[in-house]
Every structure is written in C-alpha cells, then in structure tokens.
Design a protein around this motif. Structure first.
Motif, short mmCIF file in Angstrom:
data_model
loop_
_atom_site.label_atom_id
_atom_site.label_comp_id
_atom_site.label_asym_id
_atom_site.label_seq_id
_atom_site.Cartn_x
_atom_site.Cartn_y
_atom_site.Cartn_z
N ARG A 184 33.63 34.20 45.23
CA ARG A 184 35.31 34.47 45.28
C ARG A 184 36.01 33.91 43.99
N HIS A 216 43.23 30.66 47.30
CA HIS A 216 42.77 30.25 48.95
C HIS A 216 42.32 29.04 49.00
N ASN A 244 40.12 33.61 57.16
CA ASN A 244 41.35 34.08 57.65
C ASN A 244 42.19 32.97 58.77
N GLN A 291 37.19 40.63 51.05
CA GLN A 291 38.59 40.44 50.87
C GLN A 291 39.02 39.53 49.65
N ASP A 292 40.24 39.74 49.03
CA ASP A 292 40.69 39.07 48.02
C ASP A 292 39.79 39.01 46.65
N ALA A 336 43.17 34.79 43.29
CA ALA A 336 43.12 34.92 44.43
C ALA A 336 42.14 34.04 45.31
N ASN A 389 38.83 34.86 39.40
CA ASN A 389 39.75 35.70 40.66
C ASN A 389 40.62 34.65 41.08
N ARG A 417 36.72 38.99 46.46
CA ARG A 417 35.16 38.43 46.33
C ARG A 417 34.06 39.20 46.14
#
Ligand code: GCO
Length: 466
Positions: A80, A98, A55, A23-24, A94, A92, A26
């Motif tokens: 990530r 997070h 999540n 996800q996102d 994103a 990254n 990673r």
C-alpha cells in the motif's frame, strides 16, 4: 502482579484482516499471487475481503475500546505504501494517509499502537524483480527504505516491530512451499532467514540513527515465534539434548545472532555452509539490534531424538515433534487444532528459557491464543461461548504473571492473537483464532466472544493499581 504501565491488547496483521486489496493504489503482494494459485489455500479463499478492516477502522477502534484494550498491534501493508516495493519506486500517498489517520484515531482513543512493518506480505514486484527475500543485497536496502518511509510518516509511533516470525517466511515460504511464495528448497530457507536478519539490522540502525525521539522512549525489535519443548523421555540425555536443539532451530536461529552475535553451533553443525556466514558489516548491524524481545507463543511439544542422520530437508534439528511423551502423557486436549494444544506451564518455561539465554531482556508477548478443530462449523451461539479460549487465556496469562513474580522475567506487554477471526493463511477461514467472531456471510459483522470480554477483568486483577 504486573507493572502498572503493563501494555495489553490484541494483535492482527494487514493481509489477514484488511481486504481492499485493489483499493487506493495498493500493489499486489506475494500472498495475493499465492492465493490465486489453485489448491494453495484449504478453502480456496484469499485476503481479498477478509474482515474488510481497511474500510472499518472506526468500527475496529470502537471494538478495541469496548474490550478495554490499552494497545493494538497491527501491521502495515508494504504494497500500500510502495506498490512496486523498491527504493526507486513511487510512494503511494493514499496508503500513507490511511495509516496516518488510523494511528491518530487510535491515539485519540487512548490506544497505543505497536506497528509491525512486515507480516509476510512482500510486494510481488520485489519477488519478480530480484527474488525478493532471496536477495542478500537488494532486499535489506529496500526494506530499510520502506522502514524509513514509515518512520518519517508516523513520528507519533513509539513501538516498532520490523518482522513477524521470520521463520514462517523462510520455512513454509521457501522450504515446504506451503506459504507464499511457495518455493521448495533445502538451502533457500537459511538464505531467507539470514537476509531478514540483515534487513532487520538495517532498519533498526536507521531508526536509532535518524528517527528515535530525543525523549528516548522509542523502541524497535523483531518478533520471533517458538513452541517450548520437553524431552520425550525425561531420563534420556539424547532427548534432553534434542529438546534444546529444537529450541535452537526454532528460536535461537534468529535470537542468537541478535543477542549473542552468531547462529547456534547446532545449526552450523547440521547445515554447514547452507547457513550463511555473517560478514563483519552484517554482524555489526544484527548483534544488539533489539530494544525488546517480541515473543509469539502458542503451545509446547515433546521432542524425541533421532539416531539417523538429518535429511537434507530437515528444518527442526533432526528430531521427532510430538504431543505425547514416553509415559503417554499428552499435551492439551485432542479437540484443539491439529498443530497446537494448550500447555500453560510451557509458556512460563519458555519465558524463563528466553530470559536466561539472552540476559533477561524486556519481553512483549506479541501473540498468544488458540483455536479448536471445527470451530467454524459450530452454530454462531456456540462459537460465541468459547469457554475453551477463556480457559486458555486465564491459564496462560496467570502463568506469565508467575514467571514475572517468581522467575524475574521482564514482561512489558501482552497481545492476544487475535482481535478477530481472520484469514489464517493456508488454512483460509476454516481456522478461527479471534476473540471476536466475524460473520463472513453477513457483511463481516463482528460479535465479541466470551473470551473477548474475559481479558479486561483478568488484567484489571493482575496489573498493579496505578
Ligand atoms: C503466526 C502469525 C499469525 C497467525 C497466528 C495463528 O504467528 O503464525 O503471526 O499471522 O495467524 O499465529 O496461526
């Protein structure tokens, strides 16, 4: 009593709880690669979903609040943040976003974050590119770069941990091969341990030079694990020496260079030039590189000396590690997990050993907890009634208070391992350490166990009134 500003809470690690591995943005870690190899994980599982905590940040924060936690120790997934891992590789956003939001939400909830930068999940790209932790020049530089990215992204964080249990990256990862990346060698574990110390030193210098707040309340350190040791035969000087040597191979391996400036003599004697020698620059980075001592502790052992020479693959100081002594006294009940049994006296004795050897440093107990064989197989209502874990925490935490009150040990905080059942590395999901039951078959639903609800009243009793 514990000081009124005593920090207590729970600990977890990214790969063990987050899930959301694709996800996102990673990137893969060495644990993604390792779990994909048949036979490496007891139940054939992985951290693909785990507790789905990536999540469920709001749900996990609500859980922490409901349990009365003042602090939360968790780790960042390096892959990530920099999916390929290196200082020349893309960051990254994103991934950063997070953790920025998670830290803000924790602080809004009145919970203090303690962040572990590295809890074993090295970006696979660095392992492939230059051997990852084996590279004495590249790895420390890339770790420092990653640390700088996080220090810059999270200026509100005041409590940083560089590495979790370097021993468990080094020995199972490069000695026995039972942890990622699964290599087997009689020299690589000592190389890896050295490179982690140097990487730790580089990150600490970066923090102190460029990111420590002017207010001076930022702190950084490493987390080291260790079982305390007692001689198998208390009357045998060789067993007493063996018990001390076991502690040196387990914990002083890393703590001596940080607090005393070099490896223990017992390790140099047994390992010779397999144990790297610090260059003057490396020694300057490592010596004095802890603001606090992060201590992971679970159990104690009896230690018996061996008269035969150490084998090339020995990593414990050429001793026998036992749960029963010469008189037949056994540490902890048989029901515990095969490799740990409760011994609260050992916790107090280990806190004293660390304090005496290293000049009574501030200590955070960064992990402490237990599990029993077959907990996973019990019916849910039985799992929730974890009286054995309530007893463990009550005995261990009171032993810690005794060390503070009677032995002058300077403990500043305590994190129970773990907030929730999670991916227990090579054990997969068979072994449960959580104070919260996770129902993996029903959408990772969380159910606090009896032990989860036992800690707030205990600390309310033991922490001095504000
Ligand atoms: C460790 C790790 C944790 C484990 C826990 C139970 O200390 O080995 O930090 O990730 O899950 O200790 O084994």
């Amino acid at each position: 009593m514990l000081p009124k500003d005593f920090q207590w809470g729970f600990a977890t690690a990214a790969y063990q709880i987050e899930g959301a591995v694709d996800q996102d943005g990673r990137g893969p870690s060495i644990w993604d690669t390792f779990c994909a190899q048949p036979g490496k994980i007891a139940d054939g599982s992985s951290g693909v979903t785990a507790c789905d905590s990536y999540n469920r940040t709001a749900e996990d924060i609500a859980l922490l609040k409901s349990l009365g936690a003042k602090s939360y120790r968790f780790s960042i997934s390096w892959s990530r943040i920099i999916p390929e891992g290196g200082r020349g590789d893309a960051v990254n956003q994103a991934g950063i976003d997070h953790y920025v939001k998670f830290v803000d939400d924790l602080l809004d909830a009145g919970i203090t974050p303690f962040i572990t930068l590295f809890h074993w999940d090295l970006p696979e790209g660095l392992h492939q590119r230059y051997g990852g932790l084996l590279n004495r020049t590249e790895f420390p530089l890339d770790f420092e770069n990653y640390a700088r990215v996080m220090f810059r992204a999270l200026p509100k964080v005041r409590n940083w941990i560089t590495f979790n249990e370097p021993l468990c990256s080094a020995i199972p990862g490069y000695g026995s091969g039972t942890f990622a990346p699964g290599r087997q060698s009689t020299s690589e574990p000592w190389t890896v341990g050295h490179n982690i110390l140097v990487a730790h030193g580089r990150a600490v210098k970066a923090y102190r030079d460029d990111f420590k707040p002017a207010s001076g309340d930022g702190q950084i350190g490493i987390v080291l694990n260790g079982d305390f040791t007692y001689p198998w035969d208390a009357a045998d000087p060789a067993d007493k020496e063996a018990a001390e040597r076991r502690l040196e191979f387990f914990t002083a391996w890393f703590a001596d260079p940080i607090y005393l400036g070099d490896y223990p003599a017992s390790m140099r004697k047994q390992l010779g030039d397999r144990l790297p020698t610090f260059t003057p620059e490396e020694r300057a980075l490592v010596h004095g590189s802890n603001d606090f001592y992060g201590m992971n502790h679970y159990t104690s052992n009896y230690i018996r000396h061996r008269s035969s020479p150490a084998s090339a693959d020995d990593t414990v100081g050429n001793v026998d590690v036992l749960f029963t002594n010469k008189q037949g006294n056994c540490i902890g009940p048989e029901t515990q997990s095969p490799w740990l049994r409760p011994c609260a006296a050992g916790f107090r004795d280990f806190l004293v050993w660390i304090s005496k050897r290293y000049g009574y440093p501030p200590i955070y107990v960064t992990e402490n907890g237990t599990s029993i064989k077959g907990e996973s197989d019990l019916p849910k209502e039985k799992i929730l009634e974890d009286d054995f874990r309530v007893k463990y925490y009550n005995e261990y935490i009171r032993a810690m208070v005794t060390a503070v009150e009677l032995d002058g040990v300077n403990v500043k905080g305590y994190f129970a391992w773990s907030l929730m059942d999670n991916f227990e590395w090579a054990d997969g999901y068979v072994t449960r350490f959580g104070v919260t039951y996770v129902d993996y078959e029903n959408g990772q639903k969380r159910f606090p166990k009896k032990s989860a609800k036992s800690l707030k009243p205990l600390f309310d009793e033991l922490i001095a009134a504000a």
